[in-house]
Design a protein around this motif. Structure first.
Motif, mmCIF file in Angstrom:
data_model
loop_
_atom_site.group_PDB
_atom_site.id
_atom_site.type_symbol
_atom_site.label_atom_id
_atom_site.label_comp_id
_atom_site.label_asym_id
_atom_site.label_seq_id
_atom_site.Cartn_x
_atom_site.Cartn_y
_atom_site.Cartn_z
ATOM 1 N N LYS A 43 -7.110 -4.059 -3.138
ATOM 2 C CA LYS A 43 -8.247 -3.129 -3.181
ATOM 3 C C LYS A 43 -8.889 -3.163 -4.552
ATOM 4 O O LYS A 43 -8.265 -3.547 -5.543
ATOM 5 N N ASP A 44 -10.158 -2.784 -4.600
ATOM 6 C CA ASP A 44 -10.879 -2.659 -5.858
ATOM 7 C C ASP A 44 -10.588 -1.288 -6.444
ATOM 8 O O ASP A 44 -10.657 -0.279 -5.752
ATOM 9 N N GLY A 45 -10.276 -1.239 -7.731
ATOM 10 C CA GLY A 45 -10.006 0.036 -8.381
ATOM 11 C C GLY A 45 -11.260 0.735 -8.882
ATOM 12 O O GLY A 45 -11.254 1.928 -9.125
ATOM 13 N N THR A 46 -12.360 -0.018 -9.042
ATOM 14 C CA THR A 46 -13.600 0.558 -9.569
ATOM 15 C C THR A 46 -14.787 0.120 -8.708
ATOM 16 O O THR A 46 -14.702 -0.848 -7.957
ATOM 17 N N LEU A 47 -15.905 0.812 -8.861
ATOM 18 C CA LEU A 47 -17.103 0.499 -8.076
ATOM 19 C C LEU A 47 -17.732 -0.840 -8.463
ATOM 20 O O LEU A 47 -18.399 -1.471 -7.654
ATOM 21 N N ASP A 48 -17.509 -1.279 -9.699
ATOM 22 C CA ASP A 48 -18.133 -2.536 -10.133
ATOM 23 C C ASP A 48 -17.370 -3.772 -9.661
ATOM 24 O O ASP A 48 -17.762 -4.888 -9.963
ATOM 25 N N ALA A 49 -16.266 -3.587 -8.939
ATOM 26 C CA ALA A 49 -15.460 -4.686 -8.384
ATOM 27 C C ALA A 49 -14.977 -5.644 -9.471
ATOM 28 O O ALA A 49 -14.899 -6.846 -9.266
ATOM 29 N N SER A 50 -14.642 -5.104 -10.620
ATOM 30 C CA SER A 50 -14.144 -5.918 -11.731
ATOM 31 C C SER A 50 -12.811 -6.573 -11.351
ATOM 32 O O SER A 50 -11.957 -5.943 -10.718
ATOM 33 N N THR A 51 -12.629 -7.820 -11.750
ATOM 34 C CA THR A 51 -11.353 -8.497 -11.488
ATOM 35 C C THR A 51 -10.216 -7.836 -12.263
ATOM 36 O O THR A 51 -9.063 -7.933 -11.863
ATOM 37 N N TYR A 52 -10.531 -7.138 -13.353
ATOM 38 C CA TYR A 52 -9.504 -6.451 -14.137
ATOM 39 C C TYR A 52 -9.009 -5.187 -13.429
ATOM 40 O O TYR A 52 -7.939 -4.684 -13.737
ATOM 41 N N ALA A 53 -9.810 -4.662 -12.517
ATOM 42 C CA ALA A 53 -9.440 -3.442 -11.804
ATOM 43 C C ALA A 53 -8.966 -3.727 -10.377
ATOM 44 O O ALA A 53 -8.803 -2.823 -9.579
ATOM 45 N N ARG A 54 -8.747 -4.992 -10.055
ATOM 46 C CA ARG A 54 -8.299 -5.362 -8.709
ATOM 47 C C ARG A 54 -6.805 -5.070 -8.565
ATOM 48 O O ARG A 54 -5.998 -5.466 -9.398
ATOM 49 N N VAL A 55 -6.433 -4.352 -7.508
ATOM 50 C CA VAL A 55 -5.032 -4.047 -7.202
ATOM 51 C C VAL A 55 -4.586 -5.015 -6.108
ATOM 52 O O VAL A 55 -5.130 -4.994 -5.006
ATOM 53 N N PRO A 56 -3.613 -5.884 -6.397
ATOM 54 C CA PRO A 56 -3.159 -6.851 -5.388
ATOM 55 C C PRO A 56 -2.454 -6.159 -4.220
ATOM 56 O O PRO A 56 -1.986 -5.025 -4.338
ATOM 57 N N SER A 57 -2.356 -6.847 -3.099
ATOM 58 C CA SER A 57 -1.644 -6.299 -1.943
ATOM 59 C C SER A 57 -0.161 -6.154 -2.268
ATOM 60 O O SER A 57 0.363 -6.842 -3.137
ATOM 61 N N TYR A 58 0.491 -5.213 -1.569
ATOM 62 C CA TYR A 58 1.925 -5.011 -1.773
ATOM 63 C C TYR A 58 2.539 -4.341 -0.553
ATOM 64 O O TYR A 58 1.850 -3.729 0.251
ATOM 65 N N GLY A 59 3.851 -4.460 -0.451
ATOM 66 C CA GLY A 59 4.596 -3.815 0.620
ATOM 67 C C GLY A 59 5.849 -3.174 0.059
ATOM 68 O O GLY A 59 6.439 -3.672 -0.903
ATOM 69 N N VAL A 60 6.257 -2.060 0.652
ATOM 70 C CA VAL A 60 7.428 -1.308 0.195
ATOM 71 C C VAL A 60 8.349 -1.047 1.392
ATOM 72 O O VAL A 60 7.886 -0.609 2.454
ATOM 73 N N PHE A 61 9.657 -1.312 1.201
ATOM 74 C CA PHE A 61 10.673 -1.146 2.241
ATOM 75 C C PHE A 61 11.582 0.020 1.875
ATOM 76 O O PHE A 61 12.087 0.089 0.751
ATOM 77 N N ASN A 62 11.776 0.948 2.810
ATOM 78 C CA ASN A 62 12.619 2.132 2.599
ATOM 79 C C ASN A 62 13.722 2.182 3.651
ATOM 80 O O ASN A 62 13.489 1.815 4.807
ATOM 81 N N VAL A 63 14.911 2.637 3.270
ATOM 82 C CA VAL A 63 16.024 2.789 4.205
ATOM 83 C C VAL A 63 16.701 4.133 3.975
ATOM 84 O O VAL A 63 16.627 4.699 2.884
ATOM 85 N N ALA A 64 17.363 4.635 5.021
ATOM 86 C CA ALA A 64 18.083 5.908 4.917
ATOM 87 C C ALA A 64 19.178 5.970 5.966
ATOM 88 O O ALA A 64 19.103 5.314 7.006
ATOM 89 N N THR A 65 20.176 6.759 5.673
ATOM 90 C CA THR A 65 21.214 7.073 6.648
ATOM 91 C C THR A 65 21.508 8.564 6.512
ATOM 92 O O THR A 65 21.450 9.111 5.412
ATOM 93 N N SER A 66 21.786 9.219 7.622
ATOM 94 C CA SER A 66 22.014 10.660 7.559
ATOM 95 C C SER A 66 23.035 11.101 8.599
ATOM 96 O O SER A 66 23.267 10.423 9.599
ATOM 97 N N TRP A 67 23.616 12.238 8.328
ATOM 98 C CA TRP A 67 24.577 12.859 9.241
ATOM 99 C C TRP A 67 24.171 14.303 9.467
ATOM 100 O O TRP A 67 23.868 15.025 8.519
ATOM 101 N N ASP A 68 24.135 14.722 10.736
ATOM 102 C CA ASP A 68 23.901 16.113 11.112
ATOM 103 C C ASP A 68 25.228 16.697 11.576
ATOM 104 O O ASP A 68 25.899 16.112 12.429
ATOM 105 N N LEU A 69 25.590 17.837 11.017
ATOM 106 C CA LEU A 69 26.841 18.506 11.360
ATOM 107 C C LEU A 69 26.526 19.916 11.827
ATOM 108 O O LEU A 69 25.960 20.715 11.076
ATOM 109 N N VAL A 70 26.872 20.210 13.077
ATOM 110 C CA VAL A 70 26.677 21.559 13.619
ATOM 111 C C VAL A 70 27.962 22.337 13.391
ATOM 112 O O VAL A 70 29.049 21.906 13.779
ATOM 113 N N GLN A 71 27.819 23.491 12.720
ATOM 114 C CA GLN A 71 28.971 24.334 12.412
ATOM 115 C C GLN A 71 28.589 25.773 12.739
ATOM 116 O O GLN A 71 27.919 26.433 11.956
ATOM 117 N N GLY A 72 28.958 26.228 13.938
ATOM 118 C CA GLY A 72 28.555 27.554 14.389
ATOM 119 C C GLY A 72 27.049 27.609 14.586
ATOM 120 O O GLY A 72 26.479 26.791 15.308
#
Length: 120
Positions: A43-72
């Motif tokens: 994406k462009d970071g500024t309206l003038d589409a400067s190459t210095y303000a260009r944000v390259p594409s990226y991807g982020v991977f998230n993982v989780a594990t959880s336990w639910d315990l019913v007690q009363g």
């Protein structure tokens, strides 16, 4: 005129996918494993589409594990999670200052955490 130009700060494409698998360990304990991936195009970071303000594409991977315990009448939840599990280094945004310099905001590095919740 900015006709036909990409909106500054907005990627043209975004993709998100995730899933969760839950199973009952015992009558009072449920375990879950979850993963998600989010990607966005450059994406462009500024309206003038400067190459210095260009944000390259990226991807982020998230993982989780959880336990639910019913007690009363209480429901306990213990969750272990990792955000940006692959430790991707990326820029979230780039902006221009009044004096012509550019400032970049870095994305969060790999982050580990533990969350404990109680519903009563």
């Amino acid at each position: 005129s900015l006709s036909g130009r990409q909106v500054a700060g907005a990627p043209r494409w975004m993709f998100r996918a995730g899933g969760e698998y839950r199973y009952r360990w015992s009558p009072s304990v449920t375990h879950a494993v979850a993963a998600s991936y989010a990607w966005q195009s450059g994406k462009d970071g500024t309206l003038d589409a400067s190459t210095y303000a260009r944000v390259p594409s990226y991807g982020v991977f998230n993982v989780a594990t959880s336990w639910d315990l019913v007690q009363g009448d209480q429901l306990w939840n213990l969750s272990l999670w990792v955000r940006n599990a692959l430790d991707k280094r990326y820029f979230q945004a780039v902006t221009a200052t009044a004096n012509g310099a550019y400032l970049a905001t870095l994305g969060s590095p790999r982050t580990w955490g533990l969350t404990v919740k109680v519903d009563y």
